[in-house]
Scaffold this active site. Structure first.
Site, mmCIF file in Angstrom:
data_model
loop_
_atom_site.group_PDB
_atom_site.id
_atom_site.type_symbol
_atom_site.label_atom_id
_atom_site.label_comp_id
_atom_site.label_asym_id
_atom_site.label_seq_id
_atom_site.Cartn_x
_atom_site.Cartn_y
_atom_site.Cartn_z
ATOM 1 N N HIS A 60 5.964 5.699 3.319
ATOM 2 C CA HIS A 60 4.948 6.129 2.355
ATOM 3 C C HIS A 60 3.551 5.784 2.859
ATOM 4 C CE1 HIS A 60 3.700 2.341 0.239
ATOM 5 N NE2 HIS A 60 4.928 1.920 0.523
ATOM 6 N N ASP A 162 1.160 -2.584 3.603
ATOM 7 C CA ASP A 162 2.129 -1.857 2.788
ATOM 8 C C ASP A 162 1.478 -0.523 2.413
ATOM 9 O OD1 ASP A 162 3.993 -0.956 0.956
ATOM 10 O OD2 ASP A 162 3.591 -2.500 -0.541
ATOM 11 N N GLU A 192 4.577 6.648 -3.536
ATOM 12 C CA GLU A 192 5.690 5.684 -3.577
ATOM 13 C C GLU A 192 5.366 4.537 -4.516
ATOM 14 O OE1 GLU A 192 7.988 2.049 -2.291
ATOM 15 O OE2 GLU A 192 5.827 2.381 -2.457
ATOM 16 N N GLU A 193 4.112 4.092 -4.500
ATOM 17 C CA GLU A 193 3.731 2.918 -5.285
ATOM 18 C C GLU A 193 3.776 3.153 -6.790
ATOM 19 O OE1 GLU A 193 3.543 0.123 -4.076
ATOM 20 O OE2 GLU A 193 2.763 0.162 -2.031
ATOM 21 N N ASP A 215 9.496 0.605 5.604
ATOM 22 C CA ASP A 215 8.592 -0.004 4.633
ATOM 23 C C ASP A 215 8.468 -1.490 4.949
ATOM 24 O OD1 ASP A 215 6.983 -0.406 2.339
ATOM 25 O OD2 ASP A 215 8.241 0.890 1.104
ATOM 26 N N HIS A 301 0.993 -6.683 -1.561
ATOM 27 C CA HIS A 301 0.149 -6.172 -2.651
ATOM 28 C C HIS A 301 -1.079 -7.047 -2.881
ATOM 29 C CE1 HIS A 301 2.886 -3.031 -4.807
ATOM 30 N NE2 HIS A 301 2.955 -2.947 -3.478
#
Length: 328
Positions: A60, A162, A192-193, A215, A301
């Site tokens: 992603h 990420d 994706e998130e 990922d 994140h």
């Protein structure tokens, strides 16, 4: 791979606003014919030989961010989160909108730290009125976080590791892809998130025989951190499970077999939270045996996600091995 990783991590691309990062990836793959589907996924296919299996690799390209929900009379912006954002990490952080406007995240006066939540936060873009702010941003505009790329030797720190670290691996896989019996479908997915949305439609459209998500994953190698047997510098992580998937036993065993056969450093990943595009791929149509090759990442994140180049290289080698594998 370092130079590519820096370019990718510094690009703008919150979920739903992936145009810039998609165009950057396309420019790195100028030798391939690419297709952008209705949702914005970037799809590249390389034909294999008759009788080979179709393997979908998904990485992603979107990142977490924020979206403007309100502009007050003094020009301050209220916002919602795009993806999983920790409000405790946000005061005094900076964000960038697609048009280049920069803002600082401010915090209302609170009496105790437990009172800190999204409703107490705002973005200051330097405007002195609502009218001035509206010349720069609009309701519904997205912003990504600002964080420079830092080289720590074998390890790198930036926003959006990420999942731009896995995007870098997939770009390098395509740039160095040998002839294989298997048909390779590489998808740089969107959104994706916010719910594995790009992978859902891409898997339905391409109908793969196998799915591999590329990922990041969390680690358990920091002081009093997660109880998890994944660490930086120990190799590619072969997923066993997360909240979105129980990895197909054959796919997991094949990845382990290939890693051992090719002397590729690896570790097993059991993630107690989160998910990847594999969670969407494996439920497509009548089911797709799927798994994931993960890059260990500290501080996921956050604006300072950390990865190790050796793990990225191991992930690349394992993906290359799977491309050429004799699959049942």
């Amino acid at each position: 791979m370092k130079e590519l990783l820096e370019k990718l991590t510094q690009a703008y691309g919150p979920s739903g606003s992936e145009n810039s990062i998609r165009e950057l990836i396309k420019s790195e793959l100028s030798g391939y014919e690419t297709k952008t589907d209705a949702l914005g996924n970037l799809i590249i296919e390389k034909e294999g030989k008759q009788g080979g299996k179709k393997i979908m690799f998904a990485a992603h390209m979107d990142e977490i961010g924020v979206m403007v929900t309100h502009i007050d009379k003094d020009g301050f912006l209220r916002f919602d989160f795009i993806g999983g954002v920790n409000p405790y990490q946000l005061p005094a952080e900076r964000v960038r909108f697609a048009n280049g406007t920069i803002g600082v995240i401010g915090l209302e006066k609170i009496d105790k730290i437990s009172d800190l939540n999204r409703e107490k936060l705002y973005i200051d873009i330097g405007a002195e009125s609502k009218e001035e702010a509206e010349k720069l941003v609009s309701i519904g505009d997205s912003a990504s976080f600002i964080s420079p790329f830092v080289d720590l030797g074998n390890r790198f720190v930036s926003k959006a590791m990420d999942n731009r670290s896995a995007c870098a691996v997939l770009v390098k896989l395509l740039q160095n892809l040998p002839e294989t019996d298997n048909h390779i479908v590489a998808v740089f997915t969107v959104q994706e998130e916010v719910g594995l949305r790009g992978a859902t439609t891409a898997a339905f459209a391409t109908e793969p025989d196998y799915g591999i998500a590329l990922d990041v994953t969390a680690t358990g190698d920091t002081p009093k951190g997660l109880t998890m047997d994944v660490g930086l510098g120990k190799g590619a992580a072969i997923k066993v499970k997360d909240r979105s998937i129980m990895v197909h036993p054959y796919v997991k065993e094949k990845l382990v077999e290939l890693a051992e056969k090719n002397n590729i450093s690896y570790q097993m990943e059991v993630l107690e939270f989160g998910g990847t595009d594999a969670g969407a791929i494996h439920l497509s149509r009548s089911g797709v045996p799927s798994g994931a090759i993960s890059i260990p990442c500290r501080y996921v994140h956050s604006r300072s996600e950390m990865v190790d180049i050796r793990d990225m290289e191991a992930a690349l080698k394992l993906a290359q091995a799977f491309c050429g594998a004799d699959l049942r």
